[in-house]
Design an enzyme around this catalytic site. Sequence first.
Site, short mmCIF file in Angstrom:
data_model
loop_
_atom_site.label_atom_id
_atom_site.label_comp_id
_atom_site.label_asym_id
_atom_site.label_seq_id
_atom_site.Cartn_x
_atom_site.Cartn_y
_atom_site.Cartn_z
N HIS A 167 -6.63 57.48 1.54
CA HIS A 167 -5.33 57.27 1.75
C HIS A 167 -4.88 58.13 1.73
O HIS A 167 -5.44 59.02 0.60
CB HIS A 167 -4.71 56.33 0.94
N TYR A 198 6.07 52.82 2.13
CA TYR A 198 5.41 52.53 3.52
C TYR A 198 7.69 52.37 4.12
O TYR A 198 8.41 52.29 3.04
CB TYR A 198 4.96 50.84 3.67
N ASP A 251 0.25 53.16 9.17
CA ASP A 251 0.56 52.44 8.94
C ASP A 251 2.27 51.69 9.08
O ASP A 251 2.50 52.62 7.84
CB ASP A 251 0.27 51.65 7.73
N HIS A 253 3.31 49.61 8.91
CA HIS A 253 3.66 48.21 7.91
C HIS A 253 4.62 47.74 8.58
O HIS A 253 5.83 46.80 7.63
CB HIS A 253 4.31 49.39 6.83
N GLU A 277 -1.19 51.57 12.61
CA GLU A 277 -1.00 49.73 11.88
C GLU A 277 -0.42 49.17 12.05
O GLU A 277 1.29 50.03 11.93
CB GLU A 277 -1.98 50.08 11.01
N GLU A 303 -3.96 42.47 8.83
CA GLU A 303 -3.57 42.25 7.76
C GLU A 303 -3.04 40.73 7.08
O GLU A 303 -4.19 40.61 6.24
CB GLU A 303 -3.87 43.82 6.84
N ARG A 324 -7.66 44.02 12.27
CA ARG A 324 -7.73 44.30 9.83
C ARG A 324 -7.28 43.32 9.26
O ARG A 324 -6.50 43.72 8.72
CB ARG A 324 -6.33 45.24 10.24
N ASP A 357 -6.07 45.51 -3.88
CA ASP A 357 -5.55 44.41 -3.81
C ASP A 357 -6.80 43.44 -2.67
O ASP A 357 -6.92 42.54 -2.01
CB ASP A 357 -4.73 44.01 -3.49
N GLU A 380 -11.79 50.64 5.36
CA GLU A 380 -11.05 51.09 4.75
C GLU A 380 -11.30 51.13 3.68
O GLU A 380 -11.72 49.99 2.95
CB GLU A 380 -9.50 50.88 4.59
C1 GCO Z 1 -2.94 48.64 3.61
C2 GCO Z 1 -2.07 47.69 3.68
C3 GCO Z 1 -1.77 47.44 1.99
C4 GCO Z 1 -0.78 46.79 1.84
C5 GCO Z 1 -1.02 45.95 0.40
C6 GCO Z 1 -0.20 44.76 0.42
O1 GCO Z 1 -3.28 49.25 5.12
O2 GCO Z 1 -3.70 49.19 3.11
O3 GCO Z 1 -1.03 48.28 4.58
O4 GCO Z 1 -1.59 48.75 1.27
O5 GCO Z 1 0.46 46.87 1.56
O6 GCO Z 1 -2.32 45.18 0.84
O7 GCO Z 1 -0.87 44.45 -0.98
MG MG Z 2 -1.52 48.09 5.95
#
Ligand code: GCO
Ligand code: MG
Length: 445
Positions: A167, A198, A251, A253, A277, A303, A324, A357, A380
């Site tokens: 990132h 984001y 992203d 998002h 993404e 995700e 993803r 996370d 990632e």
């Molecule tokens: C990413 C994700 C994360 C999420 C986060 C939520 O692409 O890595 O979008 O940044 O926002 O994992 O808790």
């Molecule tokens: Mg993401």
Amino acid sequence: MQRRRFLDLLTLGAAAGATSALTPRSRAAEVLAPRSPAGSGPLRITRVRPILTAPQSGIRLVVVKVETSEPGLYGLGCATFNQRPLAVKTAVEEYLDGFCRGRDARNIEDLWQTVYTSSYWRNGPVLNNALSGLDQALWDIKGKVAGLPVYQLLGGKARFAVDCYAHASGSDHAQVIDNVQRLMTEGYRHIRIQLGRYGSTHLAGKGDFEAEGFGLPVESHLDPAAYCRAVPRMFAAVREKCGEAIELLHDIHERIPPIDAIRLCKQLEAYRPFFIEDPFSPEDVNWFRILRPQTSVPLAMGELFNNPHEWTGLITERLIDFIRVHLSQIGGLTPARKLAALAEAFNVRSAWHGPLDVSPVGHAANAHLDLAIWNFGIQEAVRFNDAMREVFPGAPVMKNGYMHVTEAPGWGVDLDETAAQRFPLPAQPGYWLPVRRRDGTAVRP
Ligand code: GCO
Ligand code: MG
């Protein structure tokens, strides 16, 4: 036994030595030896328990430890749901532990299916994470019993290591470019670029809702138009300074209206992104049928998925290029390897969710699966700090933009519970604070 592998494991033995009184040499011998339980009878589960710790950036990690009837033989699995860790803890302690005790840890598929349906209602984020912790721990145990890294159980290596993206963000072009160039010097060939948080909320200024006292002062304002104007300019600036070769990812998002995301994807085509993404939220996945025919920008999604219904159509209709998913949000390695096989049939590549996370055990699970599947796309990756590496000896390492797992049996990652206790979860329980449009309308996060 190759000397190199023995030395690697010796070091691992040494790294993991922190968690036991054994000497590095006997620890390595212990790690090496296939742990075929006494006799070939069932390997009973004796306890399933959650371990919660936050060694880095206040991220609330949940790891499940499965203990067995074989002394010293246990497995670890990632159950990290940063926004609801205590709910996962309860699901493990109050439901999975009682359900699994006495069952044969060798029968992963049967345990997965029976735990999955034991709540009748299923495919939700909390129970899937709890199930993932159990599932990944059972694969860890199976690797230890076999004396093999999990990727070997999945068919061995389809590549020498796992190519990753990192990132790079910044509140202006100069900061983003600095971070991209720094990561390029570290060997990354794929870099995700973001302008601030984001949706670039720092570009939105104050929202009218704030002056009206709508919502709470801690909440932020997002201006989709300001964001959509800024992103193509960011790509142009990075391409100009960092060149054509670097693979750039972004992203969205899911934070802007779907039609704005379609226009933005078309505008970004000129900058040849590696993938864009989450142009839409899971609730809006049918918009992919409108977006796909209009652009050749590679699309990544997943995700936030918990349910196979969310990804099956997107894959079988070839509406996305990268799947993803967050392995623990779908229930662990067992469903993820099936998802990878489905995606292979439609040449959709993997790009498993891998932010902070996800615990180092979860990152190892991502990487072992990445090593073994043909349709690997990209992974990632994040940088672990020293505290994280102390709590999780054997955590994957990055070299030249590639993630490497150890050759130790199972995931090759251990957990030092004494060290973990030194990093309790932060007071704030984990919820995402609302993001709002000018008039106060809540935006999907
Ligand atoms: C990413 C994700 C994360 C999420 C986060 C939520 O692409 O890595 O979008 O940044 O926002 O994992 O808790
Ligand atoms: Mg993401």
